[in-house]
Structures are given as C-alpha cells and as structure tokens.
Scaffold this motif. Structure first.
Motif, PDB file in Angstrom:
ATOM      1  N   VAL A 181       3.332   2.024  -5.588  1.00 39.10           N
ATOM      2  CA  VAL A 181       2.295   2.633  -6.410  1.00 39.10           C
ATOM      3  C   VAL A 181       1.714   1.639  -7.430  1.00 39.10           C
ATOM      4  O   VAL A 181       0.627   1.856  -7.961  1.00 39.10           O
ATOM      5  CB  VAL A 181       2.836   3.909  -7.110  1.00 39.10           C
ATOM      6  CG1 VAL A 181       3.819   3.562  -8.213  1.00 39.10           C
ATOM      7  CG2 VAL A 181       1.732   4.789  -7.617  1.00 39.10           C
ATOM      8  N   ASP A 182       2.397   0.516  -7.674  1.00 36.52           N
ATOM      9  CA  ASP A 182       1.933  -0.487  -8.628  1.00 36.52           C
ATOM     10  C   ASP A 182       0.621  -1.114  -8.163  1.00 36.52           C
ATOM     11  O   ASP A 182       0.367  -1.220  -6.967  1.00 36.52           O
ATOM     12  CB  ASP A 182       2.955  -1.622  -8.773  1.00 36.52           C
ATOM     13  CG  ASP A 182       4.243  -1.201  -9.462  1.00 36.52           C
ATOM     14  OD1 ASP A 182       4.269  -0.114 -10.070  1.00 36.52           O
ATOM     15  OD2 ASP A 182       5.216  -1.968  -9.375  1.00 36.52           O
ATOM     16  N   TYR A 203       0.840  -1.194   0.000  1.00 35.26           N
ATOM     17  CA  TYR A 203       0.000   0.000   0.000  1.00 35.26           C
ATOM     18  C   TYR A 203       0.876   1.244   0.000  1.00 35.26           C
ATOM     19  O   TYR A 203       1.882   1.294   0.693  1.00 35.26           O
ATOM     20  CB  TYR A 203      -0.909   0.016   1.224  1.00 35.26           C
ATOM     21  CG  TYR A 203      -1.626  -1.291   1.453  1.00 35.26           C
ATOM     22  CD1 TYR A 203      -2.166  -2.021   0.397  1.00 35.26           C
ATOM     23  CD2 TYR A 203      -1.744  -1.827   2.717  1.00 35.26           C
ATOM     24  CE1 TYR A 203      -2.819  -3.228   0.604  1.00 35.26           C
ATOM     25  CE2 TYR A 203      -2.399  -3.029   2.934  1.00 35.26           C
ATOM     26  CZ  TYR A 203      -2.930  -3.725   1.878  1.00 35.26           C
ATOM     27  OH  TYR A 203      -3.557  -4.919   2.089  1.00 35.26           O
ATOM     28  N   GLY A 204       0.499   2.228  -0.768  1.00 35.92           N
ATOM     29  CA  GLY A 204       1.224   3.492  -0.768  1.00 35.92           C
ATOM     30  C   GLY A 204       1.331   4.077  -2.147  1.00 35.92           C
ATOM     31  O   GLY A 204       0.900   3.487  -3.143  1.00 35.92           O
ATOM     32  N   SER A 205       1.946   5.246  -2.218  1.00 31.70           N
ATOM     33  CA  SER A 205       2.073   5.956  -3.486  1.00 31.70           C
ATOM     34  C   SER A 205       3.526   6.210  -3.862  1.00 31.70           C
ATOM     35  O   SER A 205       3.812   6.942  -4.800  1.00 31.70           O
ATOM     36  CB  SER A 205       1.313   7.284  -3.403  1.00 31.70           C
ATOM     37  OG  SER A 205       1.809   8.064  -2.334  1.00 31.70           O
ATOM     38  N   SER A 206       4.450   5.581  -3.153  1.00 33.09           N
ATOM     39  CA  SER A 206       5.868   5.756  -3.439  1.00 33.09           C
ATOM     40  C   SER A 206       6.218   5.107  -4.776  1.00 33.09           C
ATOM     41  O   SER A 206       5.669   4.069  -5.151  1.00 33.09           O
ATOM     42  CB  SER A 206       6.711   5.115  -2.332  1.00 33.09           C
ATOM     43  OG  SER A 206       8.079   5.106  -2.705  1.00 33.09           O
ATOM     44  N   THR A 207       7.152   5.710  -5.491  1.00 29.29           N
ATOM     45  CA  THR A 207       7.649   5.123  -6.732  1.00 29.29           C
ATOM     46  C   THR A 207       9.017   4.472  -6.534  1.00 29.29           C
ATOM     47  O   THR A 207       9.640   4.037  -7.508  1.00 29.29           O
ATOM     48  CB  THR A 207       7.731   6.190  -7.846  1.00 29.29           C
ATOM     49  OG1 THR A 207       8.586   7.239  -7.405  1.00 29.29           O
ATOM     50  CG2 THR A 207       6.353   6.731  -8.186  1.00 29.29           C
ATOM     51  N   ARG A 260       6.963  -1.459  -7.135  1.00 25.22           N
ATOM     52  CA  ARG A 260       6.826  -0.142  -6.503  1.00 25.22           C
ATOM     53  C   ARG A 260       5.506  -0.124  -5.741  1.00 25.22           C
ATOM     54  O   ARG A 260       4.509  -0.683  -6.219  1.00 25.22           O
ATOM     55  CB  ARG A 260       6.829   0.960  -7.548  1.00 25.22           C
ATOM     56  CG  ARG A 260       8.148   1.100  -8.272  1.00 25.22           C
ATOM     57  CD  ARG A 260       8.043   2.162  -9.379  1.00 25.22           C
ATOM     58  NE  ARG A 260       9.337   2.491  -9.915  1.00 25.22           N
ATOM     59  CZ  ARG A 260       9.939   1.853 -10.909  1.00 25.22           C
ATOM     60  NH1 ARG A 260       9.345   0.821 -11.483  1.00 25.22           N
ATOM     61  NH2 ARG A 260      11.120   2.231 -11.343  1.00 25.22           N
TER      62      ARG A 260
END
Length: 102
Positions: free
Chosen positions: A71-72, A44-48, A69
């Motif tokens: 964000v995937d 979970y998350g929005s990091s690339t 990633r």
C-alpha cells in the motif's frame, strides 16, 4: 546492464525489472564497481502486510535490506559499503511491481 557515468544531476539506472505477481521477484547485475547503491521499489496492491527486499553480493552475503507494504507509495533506499562485483536484489512481490537499482 551497467550504464556510463551520469551527467551532473542525472540518475544512472544500473538495472530494473517489472515484476509479475509472484511470491518473489529478483534480478542480478554484474560489474557493479562497489560503494553506494540505491534500491527503488514499488509493489502494486493495497495490502498492509510487511514485505522485505534484500541486496545480496556475489559471495551470497546480505549487504542491505528494507521493509515496505504494498500500500506504500514508491520508495527508495540507499545502501553504503556494498562490495563490488555481482549483486542480486530479491523482493517479495505478491502483487507484482517494479524494482530498480542505481
């Protein structure tokens, strides 16, 4: 946890874990018969930033790995030729998430 053979068209989950936010998440399965195994992962998350998971056999040898990633979308990988017995999955999970093997 190992389950019995799946009926045609069904997926048998060997083990899964919901992981809290932490640097890594891991779990171990005993009694894997050997051969092909699939790893399902969703962090979970929005990091690339690129993260990695590893599949390790009972002798401590790396059998398979993958990168992803946070964000995937949820992803799956297939590993062939995995040695039977105990297998451990270790993944970077800074944001928490889900890991399953089947």
């Amino acid at each position: 946890m190992l389950t019995g053979p799946a009926a045609a068209g069904e997926t048998t989950v060997l083990a899964s874990r919901n992981c809290p936010p932490a640097p890594t998440c891991s779990f171990q399965v005993t009694g894997f018969p050997g051969g092909t195994i699939s790893v399902d992962l969703d962090e979970y998350g929005s990091s690339t930033a690129v993260h990695r998971w590893d599949l390790i056999n009972g002798a401590g040898n790396y059998q398979c790995y993958g990168t992803y990633r946070p964000v995937d979308p949820p992803r799956s990988w297939t590993c062939s030729g995995v040695v039977g017995g105990t297998v451990t999955v270790v993944a970077q999970m800074n944001g928490g998430g889900y890991i399953g093997i089947r």
